[in-house]
Design an enzyme around this catalytic site. Structure first.
Site, PDB file in Angstrom:
ATOM      1  CB  THR A 423      -0.996  -0.014   1.188  1.00 50.68           C
ATOM      2  OG1 THR A 423      -1.692  -1.242   1.168  1.00 50.68           O
ATOM      3  CG2 THR A 423      -1.973   1.096   1.158  1.00 50.68           C
ATOM      4  CD  GLU A 467      -6.601  -4.909  -1.502  1.00 49.92           C
ATOM      5  OE1 GLU A 467      -6.254  -4.759  -0.334  1.00 49.92           O
ATOM      6  OE2 GLU A 467      -5.877  -4.583  -2.471  1.00 49.92           O
ATOM      7  CB  SER A 495     -10.045  -1.563   3.423  1.00 49.98           C
ATOM      8  OG  SER A 495      -8.848  -0.829   3.431  1.00 49.98           O
ATOM      9  CB  SER A 496      -6.680  -1.517   7.763  1.00 48.08           C
ATOM     10  OG  SER A 496      -6.963  -2.831   8.118  1.00 48.08           O
ATOM     11  N   GLY A 519      -1.167  -2.317   6.584  1.00 49.96           N
ATOM     12  CA  GLY A 519      -2.124  -3.332   7.019  1.00 49.96           C
ATOM     13  C   GLY A 519      -2.998  -2.798   8.138  1.00 49.96           C
TER      14      GLY A 519
HETATM   15  N1  GLU Z   1      -5.044  -4.402   1.939  1.00 49.60           N
HETATM   16  C1  GLU Z   1      -4.984  -3.632   3.128  1.00 49.60           C
HETATM   17  C2  GLU Z   1      -6.270  -2.877   3.333  1.00 49.60           C
HETATM   18  O1  GLU Z   1      -6.933  -2.530   2.411  1.00 49.60           O
HETATM   19  C3  GLU Z   1      -3.875  -2.670   3.149  1.00 49.60           C
HETATM   20  C4  GLU Z   1      -2.574  -3.363   3.080  1.00 49.60           C
HETATM   21  C5  GLU Z   1      -1.446  -2.642   3.731  1.00 49.60           C
HETATM   22  O2  GLU Z   1      -1.365  -1.461   3.802  1.00 49.60           O
HETATM   23  O3  GLU Z   1      -0.539  -3.302   4.192  1.00 49.60           O
HETATM   24  O4  GLU Z   1      -6.592  -2.598   4.429  1.00 49.60           O
END
Ligand code: GLU
Length: 612
Positions: A423, A467, A495-496, A519
């Site tokens: 990300t 994803e 998502s985070s 994450g």
């Molecule tokens: N896929 C994660 C999300 O959408 C983000 C991944 C990351 O930043 O490591 O929350």
């Protein structure tokens, strides 16, 4: 002052910005302003050796600023803003360059959330990937119904969600673009055609992802004949991506979602040895959605963030809201390190917030909000009741349970925690006062490790996301209660990501734009930076330099080598189970002050801030 003098002053300002950036030196070859529209001029770049943590100077600009995770991407955004482009124009140029130069983190094969302030209102554009219509609850289960090994699931066609970034950017550009869509692709097409140097971080990511070489297109492109990753500084061209971006720049998103580029994407997903079900219909029917931003009062501010399918804003604002309901921490930071007085309530509030996240949050097109409104989870009375659970001793691993913010029709089971990584975050404020905060992802480093190239004979291409592994692998708990974030056809995974725009509650003026990769820890990184910047009074750069502390409810992770042993001992004395590890945030933050726009970029990555 003659125009020449102005020009050399601009060159000097930019050169200063570049010479201080992590591991990279750029010599600038010109400023991109012309009478007949936007023209990009590629800077010369010489990467030096990379390092895990490199001090950043912090920046102050007077009228506009762009912060992104790679100097070439920041520079592309800068040139667009300089030529009179809007914040969304610059974001598009930045994203296309990131696809090329930071391919491990984000790109056209992934998804994104965009917060956009148009000078009056806040808009939330959802470009999150969607599950193909052929994907169901058993997506990540083996023949016996057991969850697949996480890495095996990541490196598969079934992990690939229908990408949303291009559609989302196109929708936002149609509403708020000032420069022509086509022109915004010029920086990435130029760099893809003429070549760009592999950055130290891209090299390190290649070293730590050897399985990428199992994909024939990626092996040919990112590794030498002996199978070694291309060294930092190697000049790399991506003619296949240049072709694809040229098509999208001329034909719009349809060039990506229909026709031969889409056919190639589907073939890559379906043709994988662990195939996914994605079809041309899945691609051509994808739509970005404009959702209602969640805007939450916090101290003297109004904090606007992304609603579900992201858990980012809800979980971050639950954490900070619970802390605001607890006694004020007198000394939150000492010598650039958060104190135990701040860390303990932050970690306890995080435990409570993550318990709610695991129970309630999923794609709102499939999952009803508690009490019919996500704001129930942020109601002051509810947060005060959660704050009452925080005491001097930690509730410890597994001690935090979900609360009852509002009535739910379904008795949801809690989702177990799963890893997330990768990300990139972009923050931009333009000269007209429009602003964006955009967090963009392909999930893990290099996503599913599948590269698509539009069927081109030329080298390179772009990476497909993984994803779908952000969904819960299991659909229900042992009692048969469903998990809100289980896989369903056409659903967006939780998502985070926490792209955040902050306003002054009284005046409504824009105060800040920030966000991070990382994450689930995105939520801790962004929350800590916001508290430090807007409540403790640190500058953006000081806030981004702070060492991190993270818990999802069990262990506490402290950033390795950044806290004194006494902090670890004190937290353990309060009942926290503490471990240290690398915590690689990638924060970007801009703050509007009376002196101008202050900017900060994360010392753990290669980002910089530019502006005038
Ligand atoms: N896929 C994660 C999300 O959408 C983000 C991944 C990351 O930043 O490591 O929350």
């Amino acid at each position: 002052m003659t125009p020449d003098n102005i020009f050399s002053r601009q060159r000097l300002a930019r050169a200063i910005a570049f010479s201080t950036c992590a591991g990279m030196t750029l010599w600038l070859s010109g400023v991109a302003v012309a009478q007949d529209g936007f023209h990009y001029s590629a800077p010369a770049v010489a990467p030096e050796s990379g390092s895990g943590y490199e001090e950043k100077p912090g920046w102050t600009t007077s009228t506009f600023a762009v912060a992104a995770a790679n100097p070439l991407a920041t520079d592309a955004g800068y040139q667009v803003l300089k030529a009179g482009g809007s914040a969304i124009d610059a974001a598009i140029a930045v994203q296309m360059v990131l696809t090329l130069v930071e391919p491990q983190s984000s790109g056209i094969g992934g998804g994104a959330f965009l917060m956009l302030f148009d000078g009056d209102q806040v808009h939330a554009y959802d470009g999150r990937e969607k599950a193909p219509m052929g994907a169901g609850e058993d997506l990540f289960l083996d023949q016996e119904g057991n969850p697949l090994d996480f890495t095996a699931a990541v490196e598969s066609g079934r992990a690939v969600g229908v990408p949303g970034t291009i559609k989302m950017l196109e929708a936002a550009h149609q509403a708020y673009g000032k420069l022509a869509w086509k022109d915004l692709f010029e920086p990435a097409i130029t760099l893809a055609t003429e070549g760009f140097p592999v950055s130290p971080r891209l090299y390190q990511s290649l070293v730590s992802t050897p399985s990428l070489a199992e994909d024939a297109i990626a092996r040919h492109y990112y590794f030498d004949d002996a199978g070694n990753p291309l060294a930092a500084g190697t000049v790399l061209k991506n003619p296949a991506l240049a072709e694809i971006l040229t098509r999208i720049s001329e034909e719009g998103s349809a060039a990506f979602y229909q026709g031969d580029i889409a056919e190639d994407l589907v073939a890559r997903v379906q043709g994988h040895e662990s195939p996914g079900s994605m079809t041309l219909d899945d691609l051509s029917s994808y739509e970005a959605v404009e959702r209602d931003a969640l805007c939450t009062p916090w101290r003297e501010y109004k904090v606007c963030g992304f609603p579900p399918p992201s858990s980012g804003h809800l979980t971050m604002m639950q954490t900070l809201g619970i802390m605001a309901a607890l006694p004020e921490v007198e000394v939150p930071v000492h010598d650039g390190v958060p104190t135990v007085d701040w860390l303990h309530p932050f970690l306890e509030a995080s435990r409570l917030a993550f318990a709610d996240r695991g129970r309630y949050i999923g794609d709102p097109d499939f999952v009803e909000a508690p009490g019919g409104d996500w704001n129930t989870m942020l109601a002051p009375d509810y947060l005060a009741s959660r704050a009452a659970l925080v005491s001097e001793q930690s509730m410890g691993s597994g001690g935090a349970k979900p609360g009852n913010p509002g009535e739910v029709q379904t008795a949801w089971a809690s989702q177990p925690n799963q890893p997330e990584h990768g990300t990139s975050h972009i923050s931009i404020i333009d000269a007209d006062g429009q602003a964006i905060a955009m967090t963009t992802t392909i999930e893990q480093a290099f996503g599913s490790r599948i590269m698509a190239n539009g069927g081109s004979e030329l080298a390179g291409g772009y990476l497909l996301n993984n994803e779908m592994t952000d969904f819960s692998f299991t659909a229900q708990d042992e009692q048969g209660n469903p998990i809100a974030n289980r896989v369903e056809p056409g659903k967006r995974p939780r998502s985070s990501m926490s792209p955040t725009l902050v306003f002054d509650n009284a005046s409504g003026d824009l105060v800040a734009s920030l966000g991070s990769p990382g994450g689930a820890a995105i939520i801790h990184y962004t929350g800590e930076a916001m508290d430090a910047m807007l409540h403790w009074g640190l500058s953006p750069q000081e806030a981004l330099n702070l060492p991190h502390a993270v818990t999802l409810g069990d262990k506490v992770y402290l950033e390795e080598g950044r806290f004194p042993q006494s902090t670890i001992n004190d937290l353990e004395g309060l009942g926290h189970d503490v471990e240290t590890q690398e915590l690689v945030s990638g924060l970007q933050a801009l703050r509007v002050t009376e002196e101008g726009i202050q900017g900060g970029a994360d010392p753990r990555r290669e980002g910089i801030v530019m502006g005038d």
